[in-house]
Design a protein around this motif. Structure first.
Motif, PDB file in Angstrom:
ATOM      1  N   ARG A   1       0.845  -1.200   0.000  1.00 27.35           N
ATOM      2  CA  ARG A   1       0.000   0.000   0.000  1.00 27.35           C
ATOM      3  C   ARG A   1       0.883   1.254   0.000  1.00 27.35           C
ATOM      4  O   ARG A   1       2.033   1.210   0.436  1.00 27.35           O
ATOM      5  N   ALA A   2       0.304   2.348  -0.453  1.00 30.93           N
ATOM      6  CA  ALA A   2       1.060   3.595  -0.522  1.00 30.93           C
ATOM      7  C   ALA A   2       1.434   4.070   0.879  1.00 30.93           C
ATOM      8  O   ALA A   2       0.666   3.924   1.834  1.00 30.93           O
ATOM      9  N   VAL A   3       2.618   4.647   0.999  1.00 27.92           N
ATOM     10  CA  VAL A   3       3.106   5.164   2.274  1.00 27.92           C
ATOM     11  C   VAL A   3       3.525   6.622   2.086  1.00 27.92           C
ATOM     12  O   VAL A   3       4.249   6.951   1.150  1.00 27.92           O
ATOM     13  N   THR A   4       3.062   7.472   3.003  1.00 25.37           N
ATOM     14  CA  THR A   4       3.442   8.881   3.010  1.00 25.37           C
ATOM     15  C   THR A   4       4.185   9.172   4.300  1.00 25.37           C
ATOM     16  O   THR A   4       3.689   8.878   5.391  1.00 25.37           O
TER      17      THR A   4
ATOM     18  N   PRO B   1       7.280  -0.849  -3.041  1.00 23.36           N
ATOM     19  CA  PRO B   1       6.635  -1.452  -4.206  1.00 23.36           C
ATOM     20  C   PRO B   1       5.770  -0.460  -4.977  1.00 23.36           C
ATOM     21  O   PRO B   1       5.513  -0.648  -6.162  1.00 23.36           O
ATOM     22  N   VAL B   2       5.302   0.584  -4.300  1.00 22.33           N
ATOM     23  CA  VAL B   2       4.637   1.702  -4.972  1.00 22.33           C
ATOM     24  C   VAL B   2       5.412   2.951  -4.581  1.00 22.33           C
ATOM     25  O   VAL B   2       6.047   2.986  -3.527  1.00 22.33           O
ATOM     26  N   PRO B   3       5.404   3.981  -5.417  1.00 17.36           N
ATOM     27  CA  PRO B   3       6.255   5.151  -5.125  1.00 17.36           C
ATOM     28  C   PRO B   3       6.031   5.718  -3.728  1.00 17.36           C
ATOM     29  O   PRO B   3       4.903   5.974  -3.314  1.00 17.36           O
ATOM     30  N   LEU B   4       7.122   5.905  -3.010  1.00 11.63           N
ATOM     31  CA  LEU B   4       7.054   6.503  -1.678  1.00 11.63           C
ATOM     32  C   LEU B   4       6.703   7.978  -1.805  1.00 11.63           C
ATOM     33  O   LEU B   4       7.209   8.679  -2.680  1.00 11.63           O
ATOM     34  N   LYS B   5       5.829   8.442  -0.914  1.00 13.49           N
ATOM     35  CA  LYS B   5       5.452   9.852  -0.885  1.00 13.49           C
ATOM     36  C   LYS B   5       6.117  10.526   0.304  1.00 13.49           C
ATOM     37  O   LYS B   5       6.086   9.992   1.416  1.00 13.49           O
ATOM     38  N   VAL B   6       6.680  11.680   0.075  1.00 13.39           N
ATOM     39  CA  VAL B   6       7.311  12.473   1.132  1.00 13.39           C
ATOM     40  C   VAL B   6       6.644  13.835   1.151  1.00 13.39           C
ATOM     41  O   VAL B   6       6.571  14.510   0.121  1.00 13.39           O
ATOM     42  N   MET B   7       6.125  14.212   2.314  1.00 16.92           N
ATOM     43  CA  MET B   7       5.455  15.514   2.370  1.00 16.92           C
ATOM     44  C   MET B   7       6.179  16.469   3.297  1.00 16.92           C
ATOM     45  O   MET B   7       6.760  16.080   4.315  1.00 16.92           O
ATOM     46  N   VAL B   8       6.145  17.727   2.892  1.00 15.64           N
ATOM     47  CA  VAL B   8       6.877  18.784   3.567  1.00 15.64           C
ATOM     48  C   VAL B   8       5.894  19.637   4.361  1.00 15.64           C
ATOM     49  O   VAL B   8       4.918  20.141   3.808  1.00 15.64           O
TER      50      VAL B   8
ATOM     51  N   PRO C   1      21.744   2.191  -3.739  1.00 13.59           N
ATOM     52  CA  PRO C   1      20.399   2.135  -4.318  1.00 13.59           C
ATOM     53  C   PRO C   1      19.478   3.205  -3.716  1.00 13.59           C
ATOM     54  O   PRO C   1      19.429   3.379  -2.494  1.00 13.59           O
ATOM     55  N   CYS C   2      18.771   3.916  -4.568  1.00 13.47           N
ATOM     56  CA  CYS C   2      17.858   4.954  -4.117  1.00 13.47           C
ATOM     57  C   CYS C   2      16.840   5.226  -5.212  1.00 13.47           C
ATOM     58  O   CYS C   2      16.946   4.701  -6.322  1.00 13.47           O
ATOM     59  N   ALA C   3      15.847   6.022  -4.909  1.00 19.74           N
ATOM     60  CA  ALA C   3      14.835   6.426  -5.893  1.00 19.74           C
ATOM     61  C   ALA C   3      14.299   7.780  -5.481  1.00 19.74           C
ATOM     62  O   ALA C   3      14.357   8.157  -4.304  1.00 19.74           O
ATOM     63  N   MET C   4      13.783   8.507  -6.474  1.00 18.69           N
ATOM     64  CA  MET C   4      13.209   9.813  -6.189  1.00 18.69           C
ATOM     65  C   MET C   4      11.768   9.626  -5.717  1.00 18.69           C
ATOM     66  O   MET C   4      10.922   9.174  -6.479  1.00 18.69           O
ATOM     67  N   PRO C   5      11.474   9.949  -4.448  1.00 17.01           N
ATOM     68  CA  PRO C   5      10.086   9.844  -3.979  1.00 17.01           C
ATOM     69  C   PRO C   5       9.223  10.947  -4.574  1.00 17.01           C
ATOM     70  O   PRO C   5       9.730  11.932  -5.127  1.00 17.01           O
ATOM     71  N   ILE C   6       7.919  10.775  -4.473  1.00 24.87           N
ATOM     72  CA  ILE C   6       6.977  11.820  -4.872  1.00 24.87           C
ATOM     73  C   ILE C   6       6.968  12.876  -3.778  1.00 24.87           C
ATOM     74  O   ILE C   6       6.744  12.561  -2.607  1.00 24.87           O
ATOM     75  N   LEU C   7       7.206  14.117  -4.138  1.00 24.48           N
ATOM     76  CA  LEU C   7       7.276  15.192  -3.153  1.00 24.48           C
ATOM     77  C   LEU C   7       5.963  15.971  -3.132  1.00 24.48           C
ATOM     78  O   LEU C   7       5.518  16.482  -4.159  1.00 24.48           O
ATOM     79  N   GLY C   8       5.360  16.046  -1.946  1.00 22.29           N
ATOM     80  CA  GLY C   8       4.101  16.760  -1.792  1.00 22.29           C
ATOM     81  C   GLY C   8       4.190  17.800  -0.697  1.00 22.29           C
ATOM     82  O   GLY C   8       5.187  17.886   0.028  1.00 22.29           O
ATOM     83  N   THR C   9       3.135  18.570  -0.566  1.00 21.40           N
ATOM     84  CA  THR C   9       3.139  19.643   0.420  1.00 21.40           C
ATOM     85  C   THR C   9       1.946  19.537   1.353  1.00 21.40           C
ATOM     86  O   THR C   9       0.845  19.156   0.928  1.00 21.40           O
ATOM     87  N   MET C  10       2.175  19.856   2.611  1.00 22.24           N
ATOM     88  CA  MET C  10       1.068  19.993   3.543  1.00 22.24           C
ATOM     89  C   MET C  10       0.419  21.353   3.326  1.00 22.24           C
ATOM     90  O   MET C  10       1.100  22.340   3.040  1.00 22.24           O
ATOM     91  N   ILE C  11      -0.878  21.376   3.462  1.00 22.62           N
ATOM     92  CA  ILE C  11      -1.633  22.623   3.388  1.00 22.62           C
ATOM     93  C   ILE C  11      -2.179  22.885   4.789  1.00 22.62           C
ATOM     94  O   ILE C  11      -3.172  22.302   5.210  1.00 22.62           O
ATOM     95  N   GLU C  12      -1.480  23.729   5.518  1.00 20.96           N
ATOM     96  CA  GLU C  12      -1.899  24.066   6.872  1.00 20.96           C
ATOM     97  C   GLU C  12      -1.776  25.557   7.156  1.00 20.96           C
ATOM     98  O   GLU C  12      -2.261  26.050   8.169  1.00 20.96           O
TER      99      GLU C  12
END
Length: 540
Positions: free
Chosen positions: A322-325, A380-387, A416-427
């Motif tokens: 499952r997706a992980v953020t 297994p699915v792209p890792l999400k990283v939020m700022v 070994p590494c990969a570029m995670p999906i970079l997202g933003t918190m809206i707060e």
């Protein structure tokens, strides 16, 4: 039959449902008088011993509690080693003041200043100071900590309830808790949600309630009904049983997808605050991890890359496809970290916190981003990283540039590494109003801070708790705007704050367009059940 006139006291709902039981009052827990020695050196020695005993007691408590409770209690342990607090008291004792008087007077002044400051972080910590004051005074007087014995099935009523006082309760015997002070986002409220305790705060007129009087606590409506009649008790018991039955039914269907009554599919993710939860939580109840708070990794300072990577890999394995953020370090505000956050900020909630701190401490930030990039290679699915705490697009782009540099460096090192999906918190309201301007892989709405900033109401200040309303039209407007911006840009929008963990708010959030919820583990089943009963109007 009680001769007390029935009455209903109103407060602010926090979490839970209906509880029925006798009222049990928690006293102020004042410490008995101490006989001073009259010798400054002896008083200094007694003071040092009391600080040491208080620190040992806190360390023992920290060892027995989970990461969430530990983060809250850590503040007290830090204060006991703060020379700016302790050294002036030692000087006062050397001048002839008794140790207990010096400590009490100084702490009372600090508590008063915190409560009157109007600053969110200081208001949030006033109860912690009061807790610490009592802890050291007990150590000075030689009094043992009072037990928190509660009659079985009682509704605990307190003026103010500190985090450690809450943790000392035998929660298995408590039907519910009502406090005169507090707020829905206080530390006690956070603990109550995590432990499934029925809680109402801000109960007006509860100071004079008598011990043992029958009462009904409706934690959904935010009321405490005192001395109800027989018929009313019967109605409440029926409602309580129905609520329990609904929760049991929700738990039975927790592994099933969430779909609204008009056929709209909704994702329900889970928030991870504490690595210990992974040992007992079934990933099948959720659609993935919508928020992983990484602050616990930094409780003893900045962790190295290997320690962070170990946890990130463990989390990804637990999610089972499952997706992980994962959120980057969100320190500052009411979450100080020794050696990392900035001491003495005038208003830390509006200061260097979240991404602002990460960009100010690139050494710490780069280490975390390297560990996240390495973990992304195992996902297994792209890792999400939020700022967190992003205000303008330039902050997100600065974070992206640092991430890209670290990925390139890892590749150059043959790691070994990969570029995670970079997202933003809206707060931050500014980010909500301009969400379409961000080049974000996803948006995650942090409703706790969004509510605080939109309503200008400190999260832990009971005097303004009623204003910190998640249903304020301005809050809902900003949520709807963010969802619309995501839809226009083809970017997923989730909400990971307390609003997503409240079943009563599910219908409202669905009407605002939200289709991805990230809830506390204990509330996932109930939120799914509420979604299944709601309609979005999508079927016309």
């Amino acid at each position: 039959m009680s001769d007390i006139a029935p009455r209903i006291l109103s407060g602010v709902p926090v979490c839970g449902g209906i509880a029925i039981g006798p009222i049990h009052r928690l006293g102020s827990a004042e410490v008995g008088a101490r006989q001073a020695t009259g010798d400054p050196e002896a008083e200094l020695a007694a003071f040092a011993a009391a600080l040491s005993a208080a620190k040992a007691a806190l360390e023992q408590l920290l060892e027995s509690e989970d990461e969430l409770a530990g983060e809250i209690l850590e503040f007290q342990a830090i204060l006991l080693e703060d020379p700016d607090l302790i050294e002036p008291m030692e000087a006062t004792i050397r001048a002839g003041t008794a140790a207990d008087a010096a400590w009490a007077e100084a702490m009372d002044a600090e508590i008063r200043a915190y409560r009157e400051s109007g600053e969110a972080v200081l208001s949030a910590r006033a109860d912690d100071l009061a807790d610490l004051k009592r802890r050291v005074l007990r150590a000075l007087s030689g009094e043992a900590e009072e037990g928190a014995e509660v009659p079985g099935g009682a509704i605990v009523v307190a003026g103010e309830l500190t985090p450690s006082a809450f943790l000392a309760l035998d929660l298995g015997r408590v039907a519910g808790v009502a406090t005169v002070g507090g707020s829905p986002t206080s530390h006690v409220s956070i603990l109550a949600r995590a432990r499934g305790v029925n809680l109402v705060v801000g109960i007006a007129g509860a100071d004079g309630l008598e011990e043992g009087v029958a009462a009904i606590l409706d934690a959904g409506a935010g009321t405490l009904e005192v001395a109800p009649g027989v018929a009313r008790l019967a109605d409440a018991e029926t409602a309580r049983a129905e609520g329990a039955s609904r929760r049991e039914a929700a738990e039975r269907h927790a592994r099933e997808p969430a779909e609204t009554a008009d056929g709209v599919a909704v994702k329900v993710l889970v928030n991870i605050d504490d690595p210990a939860i992974l040992e007992t939580l079934d990933p099948a109840i959720c659609d993935g991890v919508g928020l992983t708070r990484t602050e616990f990794l930094f409780k003893d300072g900045s962790p190295d890359e290997a320690a962070q990577l170990d946890f990130y890999r463990r989390l990804i394995a637990w999610a089972d496809g499952r997706a992980v953020t994962i959120r980057t370090l969100d320190a500052g505000g009411d979450k100080p970290i020794p050696g990392i956050t900035i001491d003495g900020e005038a208003n830390p909630f509006l200061g260097v916190r979240g991404v602002r701190l990460s960009l100010a401490r690139p050494d710490v930030f780069r280490t975390q981003l390297r560990a996240l990039a390495r973990a992304a290679a195992d996902a297994p699915v792209p890792l999400k990283v939020m700022v967190p705490m992003v205000t303008v697009p330039a902050e997100l782009e600065a974070a992206r540039a640092i991430l890209a540099e670290e990925v390139a460096r890892l590749e150059g090192e043959g790691i070994p590494c990969a570029m995670p999906i970079l997202g933003t918190m809206i707060e931050v309201p500014a980010a909500a109003l301009t969400a379409a301007d961000f080049d974000a892989g996803f948006y995650s709405i942090g409703s706790n801070d969004l509510v605080q900033y939109v309503t200008a109401s400190a999260r832990d200040n009971s005097a303004v708790a009623a204003l910190a309303d998640p249903l304020n039209p301005a809050v809902l407007e900003l949520i709807a705007r963010t969802v619309a911006a995501g839809a226009a840009g083809g970017v997923e929008v989730s909400l990971c704050g307390d609003m997503a963990s409240s079943p009563r708010l599910a219908g409202t959030l669905l009407k605002a367009g939200l289709r991805v919820f990230s809830a506390a583990p204990a509330e996932v089943a109930a939120v799914k059940a509420a979604i299944r009963e709601a309609r979005t109007g999508a079927d016309g």
